[in-house]
Design an enzyme around this catalytic site. Structure first.
Site, short mmCIF file in Angstrom:
data_model
loop_
_atom_site.label_atom_id
_atom_site.label_comp_id
_atom_site.label_asym_id
_atom_site.label_seq_id
_atom_site.Cartn_x
_atom_site.Cartn_y
_atom_site.Cartn_z
N LYS A 74 49.39 14.60 -65.30
CA LYS A 74 50.28 14.08 -66.34
C LYS A 74 51.19 13.02 -65.73
O LYS A 74 51.73 13.19 -64.65
CB LYS A 74 51.14 15.20 -66.92
N MET B 280 62.36 15.32 -61.95
CA MET B 280 61.68 14.22 -62.65
C MET B 280 62.61 13.51 -63.64
O MET B 280 62.27 13.32 -64.80
CB MET B 280 60.44 14.75 -63.38
N ASP C 151 46.82 19.70 -61.05
CA ASP C 151 47.79 18.72 -61.55
C ASP C 151 47.91 17.52 -60.62
O ASP C 151 47.48 17.56 -59.47
CB ASP C 151 49.17 19.38 -61.70
#
Length: 482
Positions: free
Chosen positions: A58, A173, A36
């Site tokens: 992402k 986030m 990731d």
């Protein structure tokens, strides 16, 4: 074909020293790694040379690979008999969608293990000097997603329960939803003076913090243009930060260093810089390709000189694999450095430095340094391996550059300059453009000369060509426009 095995591994929050021992062992044995964006790419250095690396990063506004594609890839690679690692930032069980990936593997009866990692919601606050619980400030702690899969992305939470019952809350986030978060916590009873801190890139040397209260933090974020990846921490325990902040006091905290590399093995210099709080990107990434070694004449030499510790290992591995009796080699052994001497000693061989080597006698050099051939003109050279640029790390390097703000470049030797410049050219990057407004530090006069030969400018060098002297030099040199 028998199915392989999948390890769903938590990479930790950023600092590579925070990965678990079990997670690191999984990386070292992997044949395929799906990683990731928030898993530190430096962890990929521990993978074997022929490991397949697949980026699954992402961003808030786009996905490189959607979750369904990732699940399919895990299944596909495992059914092909591969040992697969799914490397996820933080802990895979904390907003890491590990449950979906594990379910896909169960469907195909693929064996797997889940390896926990240190979650960013705990680690980032600690690196900012904030324990999430404390007997006087916080007896409860919650981790909360700051966005969901709804159209607006605003999470449906028990705001009243969070505001009234939880002392410390870590939102993941959620910078884009910060006004929404503050509004709801205030609506359900949190005082407007409640401390809030945002911790960006927690545990990296580039870690930044922004502190305020529920009343003013949203305005501060807009003013400072603060962005993800960041943990939002809410609670009175933040007051402890003034007393026990530690990471930000490291000598090189905040430095973002690009280190020119000439060897394929781990760098003690990079390790020291990171231990002192710096972010370090190493370039170029090299791999060693073993070459066939002919040992037919090795017993005829009176002196054998090893150019590096790696050459020692490669030579003795070949001797053992060939079945040769080591006692037939009657030469005296010499090394180019203390490290080479130590490597020979670990093999049960007492060796001396090259300065003590007599001029007479047939000499074999084990290594690939052409400068040695010039110095020892009558010697034979046994090349054990060749070094090549590892091109699969080029896109990784480019992504690391995009997310960093390099302020320092270190050339540890004169021989590191040309490969660095040529390696950048292979990546489509101009060294001159990259190093504009960047401090270039050279380890020694010869290195400064080599830097200038390429039209680059060095700000100077440490007093000695040692890692300790380099840290002292960088600590004394403030980051400023060059």
């Amino acid at each position: 074909m028998k199915a392989g095995k999948v390890f769903l591994v938590g990479a930790g929050p950023g600092d590579i020293g925070l990965i678990t021992v079990k997670g690191l062992e999984a990386i070292k044995q992997a044949e395929v790694i799906l990683y990731d964006r928030l898993a530190n790419p430096k962890l990929l250095d521990f993978a074997v040379d022929d490991c397949e690396l697949i980026y699954c990063g992402k961003l808030p506004d786009r996905h490189i690979l959607r979750q369904e594609n990732i699940n399919d890839l895990l299944v596909e690679k495992a059914l092909a008999g591969k040992t697969v690692v799914r490397l996820k930032g933080g802990d895979p069980g904390v907003f890491g969608r590990v449950g979906e990936e594990a379910a896909a593997l169960v469907q195909y009866e693929i064996p797997f293990e889940i390896v926990p990692g240190i979650s960013s919601g705990i680690a980032a606050p600690l690196y900012a000097g904030i324990p999430v619980t404390h007997r006087e400030y916080a007896e409860s702690f919650a981790v909360v997603t700051a966005h969901d899969k709804s159209k607006e992305g605003k999470p449906l939470l028990d705001w009243e329960g969070l505001a009234r019952s939880v002392d410390t809350i870590a939102f993941y986030m959620g910078v884009g939803n910060l006004p929404f978060i503050c509004e709801n916590l205030l609506r359900y009873g949190k005082p407007s003076t409640t401390p809030v801190i945002l911790i960006q890139w927690g545990t990296f040397g580039r870690q930044k913090t922004l502190q305020g209260t529920l009343a003013d933090i949203s305005a501060k974020v807009l003013e400072e243009k603060f962005s993800n990846p960041a943990i939002i921490l809410v609670g009175e325990v933040i007051a402890l930060r003034e007393k026990i902040s530690w990471f930000e006091k490291k000598l090189l905290y905040g430095r973002q260093i690009l280190l020119a590399r000439t060897s394929a093995g781990p760098s003690e210099l990079a390790r020291e810089l990171m231990d002192q709080g710096a972010d370090v990107i190493e370039f170029p990434k090299w791999k060693k390709v073993k070459l066939p070694i002919n040992l037919a004449k090795v017993t005829s030499y009176e002196k054998i000189f090893f150019a590096s510790p790696e050459n020692v290992a490669e030579f003795f591995t070949t001797v053992i694999e060939s079945g040769m009796d080591i006692r037939k080699i009657r030469a005296d052994f010499y090394g180019a450095s203390i490290k080479s001497i130590k490597a020979l000693k670990e093999r049960g061989v007492i060796a001396k430095l090259s300065e003590e080597m007599p001029e007479s006698g047939d000499l074999l050099i084990v290594g690939d340094d052409s400068t040695l051939k010039k110095e020892y003109r009558n010697a034979d050279i046994l090349i054990t391996s060749k070094k090549e640029l590892d091109f699969k790390f080029v896109p990784i390097f480019k992504r690391m550059l995009e997310e960093a703000d390099i302020d320092t470049v270190v050339f540890p030797s004169s021989g590191s300059v040309e490969p660095f410049v040529e390696g950048l050219r292979e990546c489509g990057i101009s060294a001159e453009e990259l190093l504009t407004n960047v401090q270039v530090v050279s380890m020694g006069n010869q290195t400064i000369d080599a830097v200038m030969d390429f039209g680059l400018r060095s700000i100077g060098m440490p007093k000695k060509a040692t890692k300790e002297a380099l840290v002292e030099f960088l600590a004394a040199k403030q980051v400023e426009d060059v």
